[in-house]
Design a protein around this motif. Structure first.
Motif, PDB file in Angstrom:
ATOM      1  N   GLN A 286      -6.850   8.122   0.675  1.00 13.34           N
ATOM      2  CA  GLN A 286      -6.136   9.301   0.143  1.00 13.34           C
ATOM      3  C   GLN A 286      -4.623   9.183   0.281  1.00 13.34           C
ATOM      4  O   GLN A 286      -3.938  10.124   0.696  1.00 13.34           O
ATOM      5  CB  GLN A 286      -6.644  10.572   0.834  1.00 13.34           C
ATOM      6  N   ILE A 287      -4.116   8.005  -0.071  1.00 15.30           N
ATOM      7  CA  ILE A 287      -2.686   7.774   0.068  1.00 15.30           C
ATOM      8  C   ILE A 287      -2.161   7.029  -1.155  1.00 15.30           C
ATOM      9  O   ILE A 287      -2.897   6.237  -1.768  1.00 15.30           O
ATOM     10  CB  ILE A 287      -2.386   6.998   1.379  1.00 15.30           C
ATOM     11  N   ALA A 288      -0.908   7.320  -1.519  1.00  9.85           N
ATOM     12  CA  ALA A 288      -0.228   6.587  -2.596  1.00  9.85           C
ATOM     13  C   ALA A 288       0.993   5.894  -2.007  1.00  9.85           C
ATOM     14  O   ALA A 288       1.768   6.510  -1.275  1.00  9.85           O
ATOM     15  CB  ALA A 288       0.190   7.535  -3.717  1.00  9.85           C
ATOM     16  N   VAL A 289       1.149   4.625  -2.336  1.00 10.80           N
ATOM     17  CA  VAL A 289       2.299   3.838  -1.901  1.00 10.80           C
ATOM     18  C   VAL A 289       3.192   3.616  -3.128  1.00 10.80           C
ATOM     19  O   VAL A 289       2.694   3.203  -4.176  1.00 10.80           O
ATOM     20  CB  VAL A 289       1.853   2.472  -1.329  1.00 10.80           C
ATOM     21  N   LEU A 290       4.472   3.916  -2.986  1.00  8.90           N
ATOM     22  CA  LEU A 290       5.434   3.664  -4.064  1.00  8.90           C
ATOM     23  C   LEU A 290       6.464   2.674  -3.540  1.00  8.90           C
ATOM     24  O   LEU A 290       7.223   2.988  -2.620  1.00  8.90           O
ATOM     25  CB  LEU A 290       6.104   4.974  -4.491  1.00  8.90           C
ATOM     26  N   ALA A 291       6.476   1.475  -4.100  1.00 11.59           N
ATOM     27  CA  ALA A 291       7.298   0.395  -3.550  1.00 11.59           C
ATOM     28  C   ALA A 291       8.074  -0.318  -4.646  1.00 11.59           C
ATOM     29  O   ALA A 291       7.728  -0.242  -5.831  1.00 11.59           O
ATOM     30  CB  ALA A 291       6.411  -0.623  -2.827  1.00 11.59           C
ATOM     31  N   CYS A 292       9.099  -1.050  -4.247  1.00  8.22           N
ATOM     32  CA  CYS A 292       9.827  -1.895  -5.174  1.00  8.22           C
ATOM     33  C   CYS A 292       8.909  -3.006  -5.708  1.00  8.22           C
ATOM     34  O   CYS A 292       7.975  -3.434  -5.035  1.00  8.22           O
ATOM     35  CB  CYS A 292      11.036  -2.522  -4.490  1.00  8.22           C
ATOM     36  N   MET A 293       9.211  -3.483  -6.912  1.00  6.22           N
ATOM     37  CA  MET A 293       8.418  -4.561  -7.527  1.00  6.22           C
ATOM     38  C   MET A 293       8.705  -5.923  -6.923  1.00  6.22           C
ATOM     39  O   MET A 293       8.042  -6.912  -7.279  1.00  6.22           O
ATOM     40  CB  MET A 293       8.716  -4.623  -9.029  1.00  6.22           C
ATOM     41  N   ASP A 294       9.668  -6.003  -6.001  1.00  3.74           N
ATOM     42  CA  ASP A 294      10.147  -7.297  -5.475  1.00  3.74           C
ATOM     43  C   ASP A 294       9.001  -8.245  -5.104  1.00  3.74           C
ATOM     44  O   ASP A 294       8.002  -7.836  -4.497  1.00  3.74           O
ATOM     45  CB  ASP A 294      11.011  -7.064  -4.237  1.00  3.74           C
ATOM     46  N   ALA A 295       9.187  -9.518  -5.440  1.00  4.57           N
ATOM     47  CA  ALA A 295       8.124 -10.506  -5.245  1.00  4.57           C
ATOM     48  C   ALA A 295       7.791 -10.739  -3.774  1.00  4.57           C
ATOM     49  O   ALA A 295       6.664 -11.105  -3.437  1.00  4.57           O
ATOM     50  CB  ALA A 295       8.534 -11.827  -5.898  1.00  4.57           C
ATOM     51  N   ARG A 296       8.785 -10.521  -2.894  1.00  5.40           N
ATOM     52  CA  ARG A 296       8.555 -10.804  -1.471  1.00  5.40           C
ATOM     53  C   ARG A 296       7.834  -9.686  -0.742  1.00  5.40           C
ATOM     54  O   ARG A 296       7.404  -9.847   0.396  1.00  5.40           O
ATOM     55  CB  ARG A 296       9.913 -11.076  -0.806  1.00  5.40           C
ATOM     56  N   LEU A 297       7.738  -8.534  -1.377  1.00  7.25           N
ATOM     57  CA  LEU A 297       7.130  -7.345  -0.761  1.00  7.25           C
ATOM     58  C   LEU A 297       5.679  -7.237  -1.221  1.00  7.25           C
ATOM     59  O   LEU A 297       5.407  -6.882  -2.367  1.00  7.25           O
ATOM     60  CB  LEU A 297       7.953  -6.115  -1.178  1.00  7.25           C
ATOM     61  N   ASN A 298       4.759  -7.564  -0.347  1.00  4.43           N
ATOM     62  CA  ASN A 298       3.325  -7.522  -0.647  1.00  4.43           C
ATOM     63  C   ASN A 298       2.697  -6.347   0.101  1.00  4.43           C
ATOM     64  O   ASN A 298       2.393  -6.449   1.285  1.00  4.43           O
ATOM     65  CB  ASN A 298       2.685  -8.845  -0.213  1.00  4.43           C
ATOM     66  N   PRO A 299       2.503  -5.211  -0.576  1.00  2.00           N
ATOM     67  CA  PRO A 299       2.010  -4.014   0.123  1.00  2.00           C
ATOM     68  C   PRO A 299       0.620  -4.214   0.737  1.00  2.00           C
ATOM     69  O   PRO A 299       0.286  -3.552   1.724  1.00  2.00           O
ATOM     70  CB  PRO A 299       1.959  -2.948  -0.971  1.00  2.00           C
ATOM     71  N   TYR A 300      -0.179  -5.109   0.163  1.00  2.00           N
ATOM     72  CA  TYR A 300      -1.532  -5.331   0.706  1.00  2.00           C
ATOM     73  C   TYR A 300      -1.451  -6.005   2.059  1.00  2.00           C
ATOM     74  O   TYR A 300      -2.045  -5.552   3.038  1.00  2.00           O
ATOM     75  CB  TYR A 300      -2.370  -6.140  -0.289  1.00  2.00           C
ATOM     76  N   GLY A 301      -0.692  -7.101   2.128  1.00  2.00           N
ATOM     77  CA  GLY A 301      -0.515  -7.779   3.396  1.00  2.00           C
ATOM     78  C   GLY A 301       0.199  -6.910   4.408  1.00  2.00           C
ATOM     79  O   GLY A 301      -0.249  -6.751   5.552  1.00  2.00           O
ATOM     80  N   LEU A 302       1.311  -6.320   3.979  1.00  2.00           N
ATOM     81  CA  LEU A 302       2.152  -5.540   4.894  1.00  2.00           C
ATOM     82  C   LEU A 302       1.407  -4.362   5.514  1.00  2.00           C
ATOM     83  O   LEU A 302       1.452  -4.158   6.735  1.00  2.00           O
ATOM     84  CB  LEU A 302       3.381  -5.034   4.122  1.00  2.00           C
ATOM     85  N   LEU A 303       0.722  -3.584   4.685  1.00  2.00           N
ATOM     86  CA  LEU A 303       0.089  -2.346   5.174  1.00  2.00           C
ATOM     87  C   LEU A 303      -1.385  -2.531   5.511  1.00  2.00           C
ATOM     88  O   LEU A 303      -2.050  -1.579   5.926  1.00  2.00           O
ATOM     89  CB  LEU A 303       0.246  -1.239   4.125  1.00  2.00           C
ATOM     90  N   GLY A 304      -1.883  -3.749   5.336  1.00  2.00           N
ATOM     91  CA  GLY A 304      -3.295  -3.985   5.628  1.00  2.00           C
ATOM     92  C   GLY A 304      -4.225  -3.271   4.671  1.00  2.00           C
ATOM     93  O   GLY A 304      -5.307  -2.822   5.059  1.00  2.00           O
ATOM     94  N   LEU A 305      -3.819  -3.165   3.409  1.00  2.00           N
ATOM     95  CA  LEU A 305      -4.643  -2.473   2.414  1.00  2.00           C
ATOM     96  C   LEU A 305      -5.690  -3.399   1.833  1.00  2.00           C
ATOM     97  O   LEU A 305      -5.430  -4.581   1.585  1.00  2.00           O
ATOM     98  CB  LEU A 305      -3.767  -1.958   1.266  1.00  2.00           C
ATOM     99  N   SER A 306      -6.868  -2.847   1.586  1.00  2.00           N
ATOM    100  CA  SER A 306      -7.917  -3.583   0.875  1.00  2.00           C
ATOM    101  C   SER A 306      -8.245  -2.862  -0.431  1.00  2.00           C
ATOM    102  O   SER A 306      -7.854  -1.706  -0.622  1.00  2.00           O
ATOM    103  CB  SER A 306      -9.189  -3.663   1.733  1.00  2.00           C
TER     104      SER A 306
END
Lengths: 164, 164
Positions: free
Chosen positions: B30-50
């Motif tokens: 029940q969460i939405a992540v809004l992040a920059c498109m930058d290639a180095r920023l991987n929201p899955y790895g960073l936040l542990g999202l599956s």
């Protein structure tokens, strides 16, 4: 404890193991992926992307509005990407309502009608083609030799190309 | 062979090992992540999202324009998300130019001036606060109890919260 707090705990683990501090700003694979925000669609897993590889742009539906033109324009003009991959997916929320219904419901709930379209669609393949058409029509996206659109099948994990 | 073709080869491998065909449409966390498109920023790895966990919305800068309000409105109103995480990052391309410069360059190259702002910014923390302020000001995003903003440090992999 909120979900945000739990994700922050994961972020501390990510930082502890981090070894990718030398990556440059421009995407190594010179590609931008524009995909739906859907929780089941993980562009990193699906496309085998790693940190540093690609710009990833996402929104409700994976549609092309002025803001995606802005992002793609910056991606190509300033950061050297040359290919675009569009990904919609089966069982998309955008197939379950109409723009008129959404805007009327927001008006009923808040007293204000959104000035933007919800960008709902009734046919997945047609909307992929619509997204490609919007990109092709934009004067602000210079590189259009490789703009390809796909439907991700959430039941099978397969990616199917939508042909013109 | 294009980069797109290489990514499609990865996608075939992903489908061959796929075992997540039963996930529901609404994000489990029940969460939405809004992040920059930058290639180095991987929201899955960073936040542990599956797959199945969260909506992920991304654009140049991780800024909030009408299209992000659209996506967040659909995310909360139709698909049950309740928290928002915003992520900007260090060494962002958006820190390297001004809106005036970008629009003047596009005008010079194409003969047409974009009708939208490029949304460049000079101060990361201030722009995170600006994104939060735009969300708080929108009548179309109903749930604002947990809207938190962060700066991802691309050199260290650390996530730093921006406080009001």
């Amino acid at each position: 404890m909120t979900v945000t707090d739990e994700l922050l705990r994961n972020a501390r683990r990510y930082a502890a193991d981090f070894d990718k501090g030398d990556l440059p700003l421009p995407p190594a694979r010179q590609i931008a992926v524009l995909a739906c925000m859907d929780a089941r669609l993980n562009p990193y897993g699906l496309l085998g992307l790693s940190e540093g590889d690609a710009h990833v742009i996402r929104n409700a539906g994976g549609v092309v509005t002025a803001d995606e033109v802005r992002s793609l324009s910056i991606s190509q003009r300033l950061l050297g990407t040359r290919e675009i991959v569009l990904i919609h997916h089966t069982d998309c929320g955008m197939l379950t309502f109409s723009d008129d219904e959404f805007r009327a419901q927001v008006l009923a709930d808040t007293g204000i009608k959104p000035e933007w379209a919800a960008e709902a669609f009734a046919d997945l393949d047609q909307d992929v083609r619509q997204s490609i058409a919007r990109i092709k029509a934009s004067p602000f996206i210079p590189h259009k030799d490789s703009v390809r659109g796909f439907v991700y099948e959430v039941k099978s994990g397969e990616l199917r190309e939508v042909h013109p």
